[in-house]
Every structure is written in structure tokens, then in C-alpha cells.
Scaffold this motif. Sequence first.
Motif, PDB file in Angstrom:
ATOM      1  N   GLN A   1     -22.470  75.202  62.437  1.00  0.00           N
ATOM      2  CA  GLN A   1     -21.806  74.802  61.177  1.00  0.00           C
ATOM      3  C   GLN A   1     -22.806  75.061  59.970  1.00  0.00           C
ATOM      4  OE1 GLN A   1     -20.362  70.956  61.959  1.00  0.00           O
ATOM      5  NE2 GLN A   1     -18.321  71.628  62.414  1.00  0.00           N
ATOM      6  N   ALA A   2     -23.760  75.034  60.195  1.00  0.00           N
ATOM      7  CA  ALA A   2     -24.862  75.227  59.025  1.00  0.00           C
ATOM      8  C   ALA A   2     -25.221  76.560  59.161  1.00  0.00           C
ATOM      9  CB  ALA A   2     -25.982  74.287  59.397  1.00  0.00           C
ATOM     10  N   ASP A   3     -24.960  77.410  59.909  1.00  0.00           N
ATOM     11  CA  ASP A   3     -25.398  78.791  60.357  1.00  0.00           C
ATOM     12  C   ASP A   3     -24.774  79.601  59.146  1.00  0.00           C
ATOM     13  OD1 ASP A   3     -25.288  81.905  61.339  1.00  0.00           O
ATOM     14  OD2 ASP A   3     -26.869  80.695  62.709  1.00  0.00           O
ATOM     15  N   ALA A   4     -25.518  80.242  58.249  1.00  0.00           N
ATOM     16  CA  ALA A   4     -25.112  80.869  56.941  1.00  0.00           C
ATOM     17  C   ALA A   4     -24.633  82.258  57.477  1.00  0.00           C
ATOM     18  CB  ALA A   4     -26.137  81.391  56.111  1.00  0.00           C
ATOM     19  N   ARG A   5     -25.168  82.793  58.781  1.00  0.00           N
ATOM     20  CA  ARG A   5     -24.508  84.074  59.133  1.00  0.00           C
ATOM     21  C   ARG A   5     -22.898  83.738  59.655  1.00  0.00           C
ATOM     22  NH1 ARG A   5     -28.157  86.634  63.490  1.00  0.00           N
ATOM     23  NH2 ARG A   5     -26.276  88.095  63.385  1.00  0.00           N
ATOM     24  N   VAL A   6     -22.820  82.874  60.456  1.00  0.00           N
ATOM     25  CA  VAL A   6     -21.416  82.584  60.749  1.00  0.00           C
ATOM     26  C   VAL A   6     -20.504  82.290  59.700  1.00  0.00           C
ATOM     27  CG1 VAL A   6     -20.339  81.020  62.550  1.00  0.00           C
ATOM     28  CG2 VAL A   6     -22.207  81.985  63.297  1.00  0.00           C
TER      29      VAL A   6
ATOM     30  N   ILE B   1       0.337  78.242  64.216  1.00  0.00           N
ATOM     31  CA  ILE B   1      -0.659  78.760  64.852  1.00  0.00           C
ATOM     32  C   ILE B   1      -0.252  79.996  65.560  1.00  0.00           C
ATOM     33  CG2 ILE B   1      -2.920  78.727  66.279  1.00  0.00           C
ATOM     34  CD1 ILE B   1      -2.867  75.440  65.537  1.00  0.00           C
ATOM     35  N   ILE B   2      -0.638  81.120  65.289  1.00  0.00           N
ATOM     36  CA  ILE B   2      -0.268  82.374  66.056  1.00  0.00           C
ATOM     37  C   ILE B   2      -1.387  83.217  66.298  1.00  0.00           C
ATOM     38  CG2 ILE B   2       1.610  82.582  64.681  1.00  0.00           C
ATOM     39  CD1 ILE B   2       0.594  84.915  63.131  1.00  0.00           C
ATOM     40  N   GLY B   3      -2.547  82.878  66.279  1.00  0.00           N
ATOM     41  CA  GLY B   3      -3.801  83.670  66.778  1.00  0.00           C
ATOM     42  C   GLY B   3      -5.024  82.741  66.346  1.00  0.00           C
ATOM     43  N   VAL B   4      -6.021  83.475  66.526  1.00  0.00           N
ATOM     44  CA  VAL B   4      -7.475  82.712  66.137  1.00  0.00           C
ATOM     45  C   VAL B   4      -8.369  83.781  65.775  1.00  0.00           C
ATOM     46  CG1 VAL B   4      -9.436  81.637  67.212  1.00  0.00           C
ATOM     47  CG2 VAL B   4      -7.223  81.117  68.465  1.00  0.00           C
ATOM     48  N   TYR B   5      -8.978  83.506  64.519  1.00  0.00           N
ATOM     49  CA  TYR B   5     -10.235  84.374  63.988  1.00  0.00           C
ATOM     50  C   TYR B   5     -11.541  83.564  64.850  1.00  0.00           C
ATOM     51  CZ  TYR B   5      -7.710  84.812  59.506  1.00  0.00           C
ATOM     52  OH  TYR B   5      -6.680  85.114  58.581  1.00  0.00           O
ATOM     53  N   TYR B   6     -12.548  84.702  65.083  1.00  0.00           N
ATOM     54  CA  TYR B   6     -13.646  84.528  65.757  1.00  0.00           C
ATOM     55  C   TYR B   6     -14.627  85.248  65.133  1.00  0.00           C
ATOM     56  CZ  TYR B   6     -17.436  85.836  68.821  1.00  0.00           C
ATOM     57  OH  TYR B   6     -18.663  86.013  69.279  1.00  0.00           O
ATOM     58  N   VAL B   7     -15.836  84.607  65.031  1.00  0.00           N
ATOM     59  CA  VAL B   7     -17.198  85.405  64.653  1.00  0.00           C
ATOM     60  C   VAL B   7     -18.255  84.819  65.488  1.00  0.00           C
ATOM     61  CG1 VAL B   7     -16.227  86.273  62.490  1.00  0.00           C
ATOM     62  CG2 VAL B   7     -17.547  84.157  62.720  1.00  0.00           C
TER      63      VAL B   7
ATOM     64  N   LYS C   1     -26.986  92.713  61.743  1.00  0.00           N
ATOM     65  CA  LYS C   1     -27.728  92.066  62.927  1.00  0.00           C
ATOM     66  C   LYS C   1     -26.957  91.357  64.207  1.00  0.00           C
ATOM     67  CE  LYS C   1     -30.660  90.448  59.076  1.00  0.00           C
ATOM     68  NZ  LYS C   1     -30.900  89.335  58.208  1.00  0.00           N
ATOM     69  N   GLY C   2     -26.025  92.231  64.681  1.00  0.00           N
ATOM     70  CA  GLY C   2     -25.346  91.954  65.902  1.00  0.00           C
ATOM     71  C   GLY C   2     -24.079  90.850  65.844  1.00  0.00           C
ATOM     72  N   MET C   3     -23.612  90.659  64.587  1.00  0.00           N
ATOM     73  CA  MET C   3     -22.567  89.833  64.604  1.00  0.00           C
ATOM     74  C   MET C   3     -21.273  90.750  65.267  1.00  0.00           C
ATOM     75  SD  MET C   3     -21.476  87.105  63.381  1.00  0.00           S
ATOM     76  CE  MET C   3     -22.760  86.412  62.387  1.00  0.00           C
ATOM     77  N   THR C   4     -20.491  89.560  66.226  1.00  0.00           N
ATOM     78  CA  THR C   4     -19.298  90.258  66.825  1.00  0.00           C
ATOM     79  C   THR C   4     -18.012  89.300  66.115  1.00  0.00           C
ATOM     80  OG1 THR C   4     -19.463  88.648  68.669  1.00  0.00           O
ATOM     81  CG2 THR C   4     -20.520  90.914  68.700  1.00  0.00           C
ATOM     82  N   ALA C   5     -16.896  90.104  66.242  1.00  0.00           N
ATOM     83  CA  ALA C   5     -15.808  89.684  65.539  1.00  0.00           C
ATOM     84  C   ALA C   5     -14.561  89.923  66.524  1.00  0.00           C
ATOM     85  CB  ALA C   5     -15.543  90.192  64.141  1.00  0.00           C
ATOM     86  N   THR C   6     -13.491  88.960  66.508  1.00  0.00           N
ATOM     87  CA  THR C   6     -12.331  88.999  67.475  1.00  0.00           C
ATOM     88  C   THR C   6     -11.122  88.594  66.628  1.00  0.00           C
ATOM     89  OG1 THR C   6     -13.665  88.882  69.545  1.00  0.00           O
ATOM     90  CG2 THR C   6     -11.157  88.337  69.473  1.00  0.00           C
ATOM     91  N   LEU C   7      -9.953  89.157  66.831  1.00  0.00           N
ATOM     92  CA  LEU C   7      -8.823  88.476  66.472  1.00  0.00           C
ATOM     93  C   LEU C   7      -7.857  88.503  67.707  1.00  0.00           C
ATOM     94  CD1 LEU C   7      -7.872  91.080  63.317  1.00  0.00           C
ATOM     95  CD2 LEU C   7      -8.880  88.327  63.095  1.00  0.00           C
ATOM     96  N   PHE C   8      -7.509  87.009  68.064  1.00  0.00           N
ATOM     97  CA  PHE C   8      -6.745  86.671  68.868  1.00  0.00           C
ATOM     98  C   PHE C   8      -5.300  86.369  68.614  1.00  0.00           C
ATOM     99  CE2 PHE C   8     -10.842  84.907  70.214  1.00  0.00           C
ATOM    100  CZ  PHE C   8     -11.238  85.009  71.524  1.00  0.00           C
ATOM    101  N   VAL C   9      -4.473  86.667  69.590  1.00  0.00           N
ATOM    102  CA  VAL C   9      -3.041  86.401  69.227  1.00  0.00           C
ATOM    103  C   VAL C   9      -2.436  85.476  70.430  1.00  0.00           C
ATOM    104  CG1 VAL C   9      -2.007  88.390  70.670  1.00  0.00           C
ATOM    105  CG2 VAL C   9      -0.656  87.572  68.719  1.00  0.00           C
ATOM    106  N   LYS C  10      -1.752  84.571  69.871  1.00  0.00           N
ATOM    107  CA  LYS C  10      -1.110  83.670  70.907  1.00  0.00           C
ATOM    108  C   LYS C  10      -0.041  84.322  71.680  1.00  0.00           C
ATOM    109  CE  LYS C  10       0.723  79.092  71.080  1.00  0.00           C
ATOM    110  NZ  LYS C  10       1.224  77.910  70.565  1.00  0.00           N
TER     111      LYS C  10
END
Length: 174
Positions: free
Chosen positions: A29-34, A164-170, A90-99
Amino acid sequence: MVGKTYLIGILAACSVTMTLLMPGVAYAQADARVQKSMELLRSMTAQLGTPKVEGRESVGGKDAPALYFGTTKTNNNFDIVDAIGKEDGKGMTATLFVKGGDEYIRVATSVPKPDGSGRAIGTVLAGPALEAIKQGKAHYGEVPILGVPYITGYEPIKNSSGEIIGVYYVGYKK
């Protein structure tokens, strides 16, 4: 009395030291990159328009609902998730999920398959992040993704009705 105070001081110091050395939910939660990457992902999708689900499309061999932001379909569209990694550098990944039913399916991702043979599209969300999302809450913390530990953030994607129709992820590899 002095000995008791001394012992309490040592225990308090050990507790503080362990908290600092053991990253977990508070660390992410404190991770500035996330945080920065999650804000960027939400901002980029918001610029496209309101999220909605309309129709279906195969992703990674799995039939899934089609996730849109405005008129932009995100299934099998990697522009946004790839931009998050380029921005971070620096290796950050991201995803969009759908329900889809009781599952959340990766429809756009920069997360690689464990064997390196491509993107992990069509795979489903599992673990503590799934439980938080089902409750309508965000989840930040260390999470194994396809067997690899990542420092992550997950937040619900809601349509104009607040459903809720999906999820953001990083996240990035630990």
C-alpha cells in the motif's frame, strides 16, 4: 522495575524491526510504484469512457465477456497494459480482468506465462485478491501470480450502475 522496563523496551524494538523487515500488505500500500501505476491505469481507462461489458470474445482460448471502456474493447488489446510497463520502465505489469460468472478472466495483460511462451490471457484471478474483490474491496500486497511472487494492487472495475464488472491489476516481480 528497571529490568522489566528494559525487557519491554527490547520487545518493542524487536517488534518494530520485524515490521520493517517483513513486507506485506502495508508495504504494497505504501509502495509508490504500485500506487502510481494503479492511478495511471485507472486514468488511462477513464479517458476512454465508462466501463461496460458487451458481447463475448475468446481470450487465450477461453470464451469471455467483452470488456469495454467507452467504445474501446480491451479483450486482446494490449496497448493500455503495455503502456503501464513502459511508463514505469522497471518491470511493472498490468492486467484488465472481466467478470464472467463467478470468475475474473484476464482479457488484457502484460503478465507473461510461467514458461515465457506469451501473455497469460484467459487465466483467472485466484487467492486473497479474489476474496477482497468479491467483497467490493481493493487488495494490495504480495501475491503469487502463476507461481511467481509479485508486489501488487487490485481494484474493482465498476460500471455506471456501480456493479463490479472487472478488476484492475498492477504489480511487479518481488
